[in-house]
Design an enzyme around this catalytic site. Structure first.
Site, PDB file in Angstrom:
ATOM      1  NE  ARG A   1      -4.273  -1.518   2.065  1.00  0.00           N
ATOM      2  CZ  ARG A   1      -5.213  -1.528   2.992  1.00  0.00           C
ATOM      3  NH1 ARG A   1      -5.248  -0.598   3.926  1.00  0.00           N
ATOM      4  NH2 ARG A   1      -6.147  -2.462   3.008  1.00  0.00           N
TER       5      ARG A   1
ATOM      6  CG  ASP B   1     -12.191   7.311  10.394  1.00  0.00           C
ATOM      7  OD1 ASP B   1     -12.952   6.323  10.462  1.00  0.00           O
ATOM      8  OD2 ASP B   1     -10.992   7.213  10.042  1.00  0.00           O
TER       9      ASP B   1
END
Ligand SMILES: C[S@@+](CC[C@H](N)C(=O)[O-])C[C@H]1O[C@@H](n2cnc3c(N)ncnc32)[C@H](O)[C@@H]1O
Length: 275
Positions: free
Chosen positions: A41, A151
């Site tokens: 990633r 978040d």
């Protein structure tokens, strides 16, 4: 994204461990078994930023001189998978059992406080907002039912604030009509203002002390603690307990467990009542 032409960058044991420790300490996430994920990633973005290896990136990240490195690894290493009406029976339970009870409890102040902790791109808090609208109907404006949604991922929060999605799957047709506006040109669906304006998005790290103005009637923290070890999870659950009103509710996901936690009692699958 996988780099089409280049191999992932090599990551040494020492650099892998440094990054795993950083993510664990700062954000609670246990990535000790995710070596492949870290390298796949991040490799592309590291190359784009001119890094030739993980060593110099880890040095830069750990010195914490540059917020953009921290932002990059949060955006890349958090798993933001979510969808509208996920674990549907939770929303049925919310509407049929919990909201009627909370309305009796709050008939004088008419304030409900609900937190979607680890809200990702917004589908969960918007679903809660839709349930509130369904439940209160015309009475909605007489109540303060704003949903706090938090978040750590800036990318997920930006998508949540925009409130624009591809066509939600498995959404009842009436809900789709009532709560979304379709853009025929793009095929995208925008959450209507009445639902959108009832959700307040903020950046918040669940490792931090919880010091919001109101205590909560309901906390949704679903599919977040699966990335934490038991010690981090238990510490967070006791911080949640401290931030909740008496006899309030904590939702986790059906694939998680609170263990033998004396602070809560299960009242429905993956729904816990504060003792
Ligand atoms: C898989 S999503 C869950 C979304 C939604 N709750 C659901 O069940 O569909 C997990 C989210 O938790 C967030 N997260 C992970 N660690 C966090 C932390 N320490 N503080 C705040 N959010 C965190 C991630 O950024 C991610 O968006």
């Amino acid at each position: 994204m996988q780099d089409t032409f280049f191999h992932d960058l090599e990551i040494s044991d020492a650099d892998f461990n440094r990054m795993v420790n950083f993510m664990q300490k700062e954000y609670g996430m246990d990535l000790s078994k995710k070596r492949q994920l870290i390298s796949s990633r991040l490799s592309h973005s590291l190359r784009e930023r001119g890094y030739r290896d993980f060593h110099s990136f880890a040095d830069h990240l750990l010195s914490k001189k540059d917020d953009s490195e921290v932002e990059l690894i949060i955006n890349k290493l958090t798993t933001n998978y979510t969808f509208f009406l996920r674990e549907k029976d939770h929303f049925t339970y919310l509407q049929n059992t919990i909201l009627p009870e909370l309305v009796r409890r709050h008939k004088n102040d008419r304030v409900l406080s609900i937190w979607s902790a680890g809200c990702s791109s917004g589908e969960e808090p918007y679903t809660i907002s839709m349930c509130l609208k369904e439940f209160f109907g015309k009475e909605a404006s007489a109540w303060d039912t704003r949903v706090l949604a938090t978040d750590i991922s800036p990318q997920a929060l930006a998508k949540a604030r925009a409130g624009i999605y591809k066509k939600p799957a498995d959404m009842p047709a009436e809900w789709l009509n009532r709560y979304f506006t379709e853009d025929k040109a793009t095929g995208q669906y925008a959450v209507v203002p009445a639902i959108k304006n009832n959700v307040i998005f903020r950046s918040f790290n669940l490792m931090d002390p919880i010091q919001f103005r109101l205590k909560f009637d309901i906390i949704f923290c679903r599919n977040v603690m699966i990335y934490f070890n038991a010690k981090t999870r238990d510490a967070l659950v006791s911080r949640f307990h401290g931030a909740m009103l008496p006899a309030s509710y904590l939702f986790i996901s059906h694939s998680e467990s609170l263990g033998q936690n004396p602070l809560f009692r299960m009242t429905a699958p993956a729904v816990y009542l504060k003792r």
